[in-house]
Motif scaffolding. Structure first.
Motif, PDB file in Angstrom:
ATOM      1  N   ALA A 149      -3.857  -5.295  -2.134  1.00 10.07           N
ATOM      2  CA  ALA A 149      -3.366  -3.985  -2.568  1.00 10.07           C
ATOM      3  C   ALA A 149      -3.698  -3.728  -4.037  1.00 10.07           C
ATOM      4  O   ALA A 149      -4.059  -2.610  -4.420  1.00 10.07           O
ATOM      5  CB  ALA A 149      -1.859  -3.886  -2.333  1.00 10.07           C
ATOM      6  N   ARG A 150      -3.593  -4.772  -4.849  1.00  9.75           N
ATOM      7  CA  ARG A 150      -3.900  -4.602  -6.269  1.00  9.75           C
ATOM      8  C   ARG A 150      -5.383  -4.320  -6.475  1.00  9.75           C
ATOM      9  O   ARG A 150      -5.765  -3.451  -7.277  1.00  9.75           O
ATOM     10  CB  ARG A 150      -3.473  -5.846  -7.051  1.00  9.75           C
ATOM     11  CG  ARG A 150      -3.836  -5.793  -8.530  1.00  9.75           C
ATOM     12  CD  ARG A 150      -3.117  -6.863  -9.321  1.00  9.75           C
ATOM     13  NE  ARG A 150      -1.682  -6.574  -9.429  1.00  9.75           N
ATOM     14  CZ  ARG A 150      -0.820  -7.343 -10.101  1.00  9.75           C
ATOM     15  NH1 ARG A 150      -1.239  -8.441 -10.703  1.00  9.75           N
ATOM     16  NH2 ARG A 150       0.443  -7.019 -10.171  1.00  9.75           N
TER      17      ARG A 150
ATOM     18  N   GLN B   4       1.901   2.214  -3.362  1.00 10.50           N
ATOM     19  CA  GLN B   4       0.804   2.777  -4.155  1.00 10.50           C
ATOM     20  C   GLN B   4       0.408   4.182  -3.696  1.00 10.50           C
ATOM     21  O   GLN B   4      -0.545   4.759  -4.225  1.00 10.50           O
ATOM     22  CB  GLN B   4      -0.410   1.848  -4.091  1.00 10.50           C
ATOM     23  CG  GLN B   4      -0.159   0.519  -4.783  1.00 10.50           C
ATOM     24  CD  GLN B   4      -1.291  -0.481  -4.651  1.00 10.50           C
ATOM     25  OE1 GLN B   4      -1.163  -1.630  -5.038  1.00 10.50           O
ATOM     26  NE2 GLN B   4      -2.431  -0.057  -4.102  1.00 10.50           N
TER      27      GLN B   4
ATOM     28  N   LYS C   9      -6.176  -0.821  -5.592  1.00 12.74           N
ATOM     29  CA  LYS C   9      -5.707   0.116  -6.622  1.00 12.74           C
ATOM     30  C   LYS C   9      -6.610   0.114  -7.842  1.00 12.74           C
ATOM     31  O   LYS C   9      -6.895   1.174  -8.417  1.00 12.74           O
ATOM     32  CB  LYS C   9      -4.278  -0.267  -7.032  1.00 12.74           C
ATOM     33  CG  LYS C   9      -3.683   0.619  -8.117  1.00 12.74           C
ATOM     34  CD  LYS C   9      -2.271   0.167  -8.472  1.00 12.74           C
ATOM     35  CE  LYS C   9      -1.669   1.047  -9.555  1.00 12.74           C
ATOM     36  NZ  LYS C   9      -0.276   0.614  -9.901  1.00 12.74           N
ATOM     37  N   GLU C  10      -7.094  -1.081  -8.230  1.00 15.84           N
ATOM     38  CA  GLU C  10      -7.834  -1.188  -9.479  1.00 15.84           C
ATOM     39  C   GLU C  10      -9.279  -0.713  -9.362  1.00 15.84           C
ATOM     40  O   GLU C  10      -9.757   0.050 -10.209  1.00 15.84           O
ATOM     41  CB  GLU C  10      -7.793  -2.631  -9.976  1.00 15.84           C
ATOM     42  CG  GLU C  10      -6.399  -3.047 -10.433  1.00 15.84           C
ATOM     43  CD  GLU C  10      -6.314  -4.511 -10.828  1.00 15.84           C
ATOM     44  OE1 GLU C  10      -5.267  -4.908 -11.357  1.00 15.84           O
ATOM     45  OE2 GLU C  10      -7.298  -5.257 -10.586  1.00 15.84           O
TER      46      GLU C  10
ATOM     47  N   PHE D 202       0.827  -1.207   0.000  1.00 23.10           N
ATOM     48  CA  PHE D 202       0.000   0.000   0.000  1.00 23.10           C
ATOM     49  C   PHE D 202       0.864   1.261   0.000  1.00 23.10           C
ATOM     50  O   PHE D 202       0.514   2.264  -0.636  1.00 23.10           O
ATOM     51  CB  PHE D 202      -0.958  -0.019   1.193  1.00 23.10           C
ATOM     52  CG  PHE D 202      -2.211  -0.808   0.969  1.00 23.10           C
ATOM     53  CD1 PHE D 202      -3.304  -0.242   0.334  1.00 23.10           C
ATOM     54  CD2 PHE D 202      -2.304  -2.133   1.380  1.00 23.10           C
ATOM     55  CE1 PHE D 202      -4.464  -0.964   0.115  1.00 23.10           C
ATOM     56  CE2 PHE D 202      -3.450  -2.866   1.170  1.00 23.10           C
ATOM     57  CZ  PHE D 202      -4.537  -2.288   0.535  1.00 23.10           C
TER      58      PHE D 202
ATOM     59  N   TRP E  16      -0.515   5.166  -0.536  1.00 24.92           N
ATOM     60  CA  TRP E  16      -1.451   5.269   0.571  1.00 24.92           C
ATOM     61  C   TRP E  16      -0.734   5.726   1.836  1.00 24.92           C
ATOM     62  O   TRP E  16       0.453   5.460   2.035  1.00 24.92           O
ATOM     63  CB  TRP E  16      -2.098   3.915   0.843  1.00 24.92           C
ATOM     64  CG  TRP E  16      -3.136   3.475  -0.149  1.00 24.92           C
ATOM     65  CD1 TRP E  16      -2.983   3.339  -1.497  1.00 24.92           C
ATOM     66  CD2 TRP E  16      -4.483   3.085   0.140  1.00 24.92           C
ATOM     67  NE1 TRP E  16      -4.143   2.891  -2.070  1.00 24.92           N
ATOM     68  CE2 TRP E  16      -5.079   2.724  -1.095  1.00 24.92           C
ATOM     69  CE3 TRP E  16      -5.236   2.991   1.302  1.00 24.92           C
ATOM     70  CZ2 TRP E  16      -6.404   2.291  -1.183  1.00 24.92           C
ATOM     71  CZ3 TRP E  16      -6.556   2.556   1.216  1.00 24.92           C
ATOM     72  CH2 TRP E  16      -7.137   2.215  -0.016  1.00 24.92           C
TER      73      TRP E  16
END
Length: 366
Positions: free
Chosen positions: A297-298, A23, A301-302, A20, A25
């Motif tokens: 996490a993916r 990305q 994000k998506e 995270f 966060w």
């Protein structure tokens, strides 16, 4: 900036924190222990977990700190082989697992998370589906709560209510040993309701583990108990036990969670043992926690759809929990006639069939 609160600073929690953070966060890790650390145990990472770590740039570092497992198999207590792994076929088909100290893996993960994000010494009392966590220092609020707080998870109560772990019927001991002579093989020896395994780490130490059928909550005197049970088994087991430090032997009863109906609730998602605590018979507990963290996490994000995370993770992890449990039941058989049949059948299983069976577990990519 979106914020995530991760409850639990173990392998799954720190993997999620690293993912995270990468990305963008805002990450807050709440850990009950006074410091974020692991002690006294080795860990196997199969190719599925290494591919997951590759996503956050840590796979190569884990491989550099580890020893690739070499020859392996299952022996009986006098030393004869019941089963030999086709290491070359495993390497060519899936890649070999690596073995490292849990503390080394935790150090890698911790270094990938800002120090300011780590809050040790914080005891979580309640997690709420609106994103609020009540803890010993007050409360925190986030867009997402990740429950990475293990077998006795507090966060899980907000998702599934009270779920009691199930005792597997056996206890386990773990100890790190500095042997008097190098140990090359990885082997697990099966007796009657007892097992002993060992594997060498990259620094020359040997990680040893053992199991025995005992009533839940039975405490033993550590190394003395191990020497009584396994001191006359095949070499190098007696020598490893002789080299063990009395104070270094850890004992934990083995538990697994029953299948949960969901891993998510509104702003909460569970990872690792909080979602699917399993017996250690496949070496996949930490591997699945790492997978969980990367997939979560993916998904965040998506599209942020936590129900998709649940659909992606729950069938796979529950399949592995069930498979690991079945292996443990067979390995812990104790009635001599049944043990004799088990051992005879193990000798008949082709190595190619063993390699194929691994596929459902380790042939996974993020």
């Amino acid at each position: 900036m979106s914020k995530v609160i991760i409850v639990g600073g173990g392998i799954g929690g720190l993997t999620a924190a690293a993912a995270f953070h990468q990305q963008g966060w805002d990450v807050e890790v709440l850990e009950q222990a006074p410091e974020i650390a692991e002690v006294g145990a080795g860990i196997s990472l199969w190719s599925n977990a290494l591919r997951a770590l590759d996503v956050i740039g840590l796979g190569a570092q884990a491989r550099d700190r580890a020893r690739a497992e070499a020859s392996a198999g299952i022996r009986e207590s006098k030393g004869g082989w019941l089963s030999r792994a086709d290491v070359a076929a495993i390497r060519d088909t899936y890649g070999l697992p690596i073995l490292l100290h849990r503390a080394d893996l935790l150090d890698l993960l911790r270094a990938a998370v800002p120090e300011s994000a780590l809050r040790p010494g914080i005891s979580v009392r309640e997690a709420r589906s609106d994103g609020t966590v009540v803890h010993s220092a007050g409360s925190s609020t986030a867009d997402l709560i990740v429950g990475a707080d293990g077998l006795r998870s507090v966060v899980r109560r907000a998702v599934c209510g009270e779920i009691a772990p199930r005792y597997a019927g056996y206890t386990a001991w773990r100890v790190l040993v500095t042997p008097t002579a190098p140990i090359g093989d990885l082997a697990e020896t099966w007796g009657r309701g007892e097992r002993f395994g060992y594997a060498a780490l990259a620094d020359g130490r040997v990680y040893c583990y053992a199991t025995a059928n005992l009533p839940e909550g039975t405490r033993t005197d550590g190394r003395a108990e191990l020497r009584r049970r396994f001191g006359r088994w095949h070499d190098p087991i007696p020598g490893l036990l002789a080299a063990a430090d009395d104070d270094a032997v850890l004992q934990h009863d083995i538990y697994a969670l029953p299948p949960l109906k969901t891993y998510v609730a509104e702003r909460i998602a569970l990872v690792g043992d909080a979602a699917h605590a399993m017996t250690p018979n496949l070496g996949q507990g930490a591997c699945q926690a790492i997978e969980d963290a990367i997939v979560l996490a993916r998904v965040a994000k998506e599209d942020g759809d936590l129900t998709r995370y649940d659909r992606l993770r729950r069938p796979r992890t529950q399949m592995i929990v069930a498979r690991s449990g079945r292996i443990g039941q067979v390995a812990q058989l104790s009635w001599p006639p049944v043990v004799a049949v088990r051992n005879a059948m193990l000798k008949l299983v082709p190595a190619a069939a063993q390699v194929k069976a691994l596929g459902a577990v380790v042939d996974w990519t993020p």
